[in-house]
Design an enzyme around this catalytic site. Structure first.
Site, PDB file in Angstrom:
ATOM      1  N   SER A 163       0.814  -1.213   0.000  1.00  0.00           N
ATOM      2  CA  SER A 163       0.000   0.000   0.000  1.00  0.00           C
ATOM      3  C   SER A 163       0.855   1.274   0.000  1.00  0.00           C
ATOM      4  O   SER A 163       1.621   1.500  -0.929  1.00  0.00           O
ATOM      5  CB  SER A 163      -0.931  -0.062   1.209  1.00  0.00           C
ATOM      6  OG  SER A 163      -1.813   1.006   1.209  1.00  0.00           O
ATOM      7  N   HIS A 193      -7.462  -5.400   0.257  1.00  0.00           N
ATOM      8  CA  HIS A 193      -6.258  -4.634   0.563  1.00  0.00           C
ATOM      9  C   HIS A 193      -5.482  -5.153   1.780  1.00  0.00           C
ATOM     10  O   HIS A 193      -4.259  -5.227   1.760  1.00  0.00           O
ATOM     11  CB  HIS A 193      -6.673  -3.190   0.800  1.00  0.00           C
ATOM     12  CG  HIS A 193      -5.548  -2.225   0.748  1.00  0.00           C
ATOM     13  ND1 HIS A 193      -4.912  -1.886  -0.424  1.00  0.00           N
ATOM     14  CD2 HIS A 193      -4.918  -1.529   1.724  1.00  0.00           C
ATOM     15  CE1 HIS A 193      -3.961  -1.016  -0.162  1.00  0.00           C
ATOM     16  NE2 HIS A 193      -3.930  -0.778   1.130  1.00  0.00           N
TER      17      HIS A 193
END
Ligand SMILES: *[C@@H]1O[C@H](CO)[C@@H](O)[C@H](O)[C@H]1NC(C)=O
Length: 415
Positions: free
Chosen positions: A185, A389
């Protein structure tokens, strides 16, 4: 109107002054809830990185690194495995996502978490911590609780100051020319910014593995970022007016946001009380709910409001570029709009790992990045439609779906 209220609520921030670790989350639970948590899990919820690594029998070192603008960062190192020890051990550097920390590379424990797998595979594992998180809330002269100047940074500054300092430190300590980089990320965003802006650093990277690559964000699905995005320019004004710059949403805001975004009385409510899930999504199949107290106690691990604002700006502009200061752009950049980052200058060998259900790294945005990168070698779509995610660090099947491949790729670029 509701959206605006939520937005205001988000930035009525509270300074708890205490560490976001363990106790504060556990304190919020009733005795009945607490009694249901298995002892092992409770123990892990209360331990920090050093405590966890030591508990599971791996060697651990703590290193402090000072950046050129005097932030003091903590790195955690697992120099060797528990069974696989000694020998020539190429360094691998792991960089966490927004509101996360080095904890997330170890939190799932031995034989599951990436840091342990790498150590047992023969690598020297270094975990970075960006300025402003639990482990790097320190500066030579600025006090994070007293000087708002401490929080005047976005991931741009993390990319230009923190990553180079930590990478140079690892190379100096290990006597190496290059290291392997794994980012999750924001740990990928900062890498791409560094590779575009400080190009000499591309030569220090043997290979780069982006887990959920975040650069372009035009297509992102995250309700929290989308909610904030339209206010991303005035947001600065509000946070500076109330003089608080650390991103720490109040409990009132979190309750409001959880209801608005997850639905009142939703079975997801425990998950929705964590800002990280609101930001990044939730995948029931990959989330080990027994471990929830451990995840909740270690995240969110702290960040500056500007990091989130900068992401909101990316979504609105559909561009990968520097922080938008609005009318002050001219003072900051000598132009009306912020300068763009240029992925074509990122010449380190890069692999992108992405998925269909990622709220922050959309497939379309990942494609755009892949096409623009200077030296993109591979793009891997996780073969599981629901992969989200946070599954890259916490997912039950992260080893088989992601880490095994990453470790093979790293070896391929080492030998
Ligand atoms: C979930 O976490 C618990 C506690 O750490 C562990 O015992 C269990 O094996 C985990 N389940 C899966 C499917 O990984």
């Amino acid at each position: 109107m509701l959206k605006f209220l939520i937005f205001i609520g988000a930035f009525v921030l509270v300074h708890s002054g205490s560490s976001p670790h363990g106790e504060s989350y556990l304190k919020s639970l009733s005795p009945e809830q607490l009694s249901k948590i298995p002892r092992e899990v409770m123990e892990d919820a209360l331990l920090d990185a050093v405590g966890l690594i030591t508990k599971y029998g791996f060697p651990v070192e703590v290193h402090e690194v000072k950046t050129d603008d005097e932030y003091i960062l903590t790195m955690h190192r697992i120099p060797e495995g528990k069974t696989n020890k000694g020998g020539v051990r190429p360094p691998v550097f792991l960089q966490h996502g927004v509101l996360m920390s080095s904890d997330d590379w170890i939190i799932n424990g031995p034989e599951k978490a990436l840091a342990y797998l790498l150590a047992e595979a023969g690598f020297d594992v270094w975990m970075g911590n960006a300025r402003g998180n639990t482990y790097s809330r320190k500066h030579a002269t600025l006090n994070p609780d007293k000087n708002s100047k401490f929080w005047k940074f976005s991931w741009h500054e993390i990319a230009l100051h923190d990553l180079p300092a930590m990478i140079d430190y690892v190379l100096a300590q290990t006597g190496r020319q290059k290291l392997h980089y794994v980012g999750h990320s924001q740990g990928t965003t900062t890498f791409f910014v560094m590779g575009s802006e400080k190009r000499a650093y591309n030569n220090k990277i043997a290979s780069m593995h982006a887990l959920s690559p975040v650069a372009y964000m035009g297509h992102l699905k995250s309700p929290l970022v989308r909610l904030m995005a339209p206010f991303a320019s005035s947001l600065e004004l509000i946070t500076s007016l109330i003089g608080i710059n650390e991103f720490l949403p109040s409990s009132e805001f979190m309750a409001l946001a959880a209801n608005a975004l997850c639905g009142e009385g939703s079975i997801l409510v425990p998950v929705c009380t964590n800002v990280l899930f609101l930001l990044a999504g939730y995948n029931p199949d990959q989330l080990n709910t027994t471990m929830l107290p451990v995840y909740m106690a270690h995240t969110p691990a702290g960040a500056s409001s500007r990091q989130l604002v900068h992401y909101g700006q990316e979504h609105m502009s559909k561009k990968f570029r520097q922080f938008d200061h609005g009318l002050n752009n001219f003072i900051n950049y000598g132009s009306l709009t912020p300068p763009k980052y240029e992925p074509k200058h990122i010449t380190a060998p890069v692999f992108l790992h992405y998925s269909d259900n990622d709220w922050l790294a959309d497939g379309g945005d990942v494609d755009q990045l892949f096409n623009e990168l200077g030296y993109a070698i591979g793009k891997f779509r996780v073969p599981m439609a629901e992969w989200n995610h946070l599954d890259y660090t916490w997912g039950i099947d992260a080893k088989t779906l992601i880490y095994d491949r990453v470790i093979n790729l790293i070896w391929a670029f080492e030998l």
